[in-house]
Scaffold this active site. Structure first.
Site, PDB file in Angstrom:
ATOM      1  N   SER A  57      -0.360   6.395  14.932  1.00  0.00           N
ATOM      2  CA  SER A  57      -1.193   5.792  13.894  1.00  0.00           C
ATOM      3  C   SER A  57      -2.386   5.092  14.544  1.00  0.00           C
ATOM      4  O   SER A  57      -2.674   5.271  15.730  1.00  0.00           O
ATOM      5  CB  SER A  57      -0.366   4.816  13.069  1.00  0.00           C
ATOM      6  N   LYS A  81      -9.464   6.453   4.771  1.00  0.00           N
ATOM      7  CA  LYS A  81      -8.080   6.421   5.261  1.00  0.00           C
ATOM      8  C   LYS A  81      -7.196   6.862   4.098  1.00  0.00           C
ATOM      9  O   LYS A  81      -6.874   6.074   3.209  1.00  0.00           O
ATOM     10  CB  LYS A  81      -7.699   5.014   5.729  1.00  0.00           C
ATOM     11  N   CYS A 383      14.591   6.663 -23.655  1.00  0.00           N
ATOM     12  CA  CYS A 383      15.119   6.851 -24.995  1.00  0.00           C
ATOM     13  C   CYS A 383      16.211   7.903 -24.948  1.00  0.00           C
ATOM     14  O   CYS A 383      15.987   9.012 -24.448  1.00  0.00           O
ATOM     15  CB  CYS A 383      13.998   7.273 -25.953  1.00  0.00           C
TER      16      CYS A 383
END
Length: 394
Positions: A57, A81, A383
């Site tokens: 990273s 990014k 529901c």
């Protein structure tokens, strides 16, 4: 059921097309009859070691002065990014042979079967040797709209979807791959800068990350403003600044965690405070009820906002607490300038009416029973009436 030509004529045309595509793989279209992929199901995702370069990273900062100090007088490139799942594609003799996730940076997972059904991933390119490209797998905001009632955010949705074992199901998720670097397979003299490598990717029909460089005499602030205008198209979580020259980027080296030749700028979300007025519920075709916070209108970056999705029951409670009420103070921000969201609620600070907003046990559409279901770590309302009119209409 009404063929316009005979099977023989079809086969002849198909074989001719296949031969033409073999000679000119750079002209192969994604909708070509030869590119139809047979759906496959794998038993597990195999672990794969990143052979050519680790997938590390970048270090991060929210301080613009640190960005300026990091770049110094070097030639730089700034790009969005992207907020997705970092993936690597490998081509051999022009054919896609492997796709893998970043994993821990050294070892990822093989997702080749799913890459084969992502329309934005070229299955063939004109490069004749080993070619490796890094990029981001994501679900674009416009594609995520049909899934947002069931999933909290598009990043987690993309990460889960690309790791499905059945690529027929993955194909239904409308994922997109956006490329942002060539790892191997570029001309070191002709492609001596990252912006040139990105241009090369366009020639191979990849989607590439929006970017700008110091070539245009941009200041850092101007680059950020320019790229912020591109954020409506992509889920992002900042802007990446890198040394543009390959040799300077490589000479900067790396730590065990990140490459030293780049730095990610995480700009702040502007928070505006207002008061909660109601919680409404919308229903999807599966019967899932999505809570929507209704609040006193606020102006955020020129747009008047009066409602924001709370996504599901878990996020509602995390945001508003277990006892949401009229007049409750809530912070509203435009997340990465894409969708308004509510957060950082200061629970019970003050309220206009001493009236709680109860979680419904009856469907607001049909009056049927509402049940709580759990998916991974999130709870959501549904529901339970199969004849619910809201469900049927959707």
């Amino acid at each position: 059921g009404q063929p316009q030509i005979s099977d023989f004529e079809w086969d002849e045309a198909y074989l001719e097309l296949r031969e033409l595509e073999r000679m000119r793989p750079d002209l192969v279209r994604s909708d070509s009859p030869t590119q139809k992929i047979r759906y496959t199901v794998v038993n597990e995702l195999k672990k794969v070691k990143h052979e050519y370069q680790p997938m590390l990273s970048l270090d991060k900062t929210k301080d613009i002065d640190k960005i300026a100090a990091f770049l110094g007088d070097k030639e730089w490139i700034a790009m969005l990014k992207l907020d997705g799942l970092t993936c690597r594609l490998t081509y051999d003799k022009g054919k896609l042979v492997r796709a893998e996730t970043r994993g821990n940076g050294e070892v990822g997972e093989d997702i080749t079967h799913n890459a084969m059904v992502i329309p934005s991933i070229p299955k063939y390119i004109s490069y004749k040797d080993i070619f490796i490209v890094d990029g981001e797998m994501m679900c674009l905001p416009e594609d995520f709209k049909q899934f947002e009632s069931e999933y909290a955010n598009c990043r987690n949705f993309a990460a889960g979807s690309i790791r499905l074992l059945d690529n027929k199901e993955c194909a239904k998720r409308h994922l997109t791959f956006v490329a942002w670097d060539i790892i191997t397979g570029y001309d070191e003299e002709a492609d001596d800068r990252l912006n040139k490598k990105l241009t090369r990717l366009l020639e191979y029909n990849f989607l590439i990350v929006p970017f700008t460089t110091s070539f245009y005499e941009n200041s850092i602030d101007e680059a950020i403003d320019f790229l912020k205008n591109e954020t409506i198209k992509y889920p992002i979580d900042g802007i990446v600044f890198k040394y543009n020259k390959n040799n300077e980027y490589n000479e900067a080296g790396k730590t065990e965690h990140h490459f030293r030749g780049g730095l990610a700028y995480k700009f702040y979300d502007e928070m505006t405070y207002t008061t909660l007025e109601d919680i409404e519920y919308t229903i999807g075709r599966t019967g899932i009820l999505t809570p929507v916070a209704i609040f006193k209108p606020v102006d955020i970056e020129g747009a008047e906002i009066s409602r924001a999705s709370l996504h599901n029951l878990t996020i509602l409670r995390q945001t508003l607490g277990d006892t949401p009420h009229y007049g409750q103070k809530v912070g509203v921000f435009r997340a990465n300038m894409i969708n308004p969201q509510s957060g950082d609620a200061e629970k019970m600070e003050y309220y206009i009416q001493d009236l709680l907003l109860d979680i419904p046990n009856k469907c607001p559409i049909c009056g049927g029973e509402v049940i709580v279901k759990k998916d991974n770590e999130s709870e959501f309302l549904m529901c339970n009436n199969p004849q619910c009119s809201g469900k049927l209409i959707n």
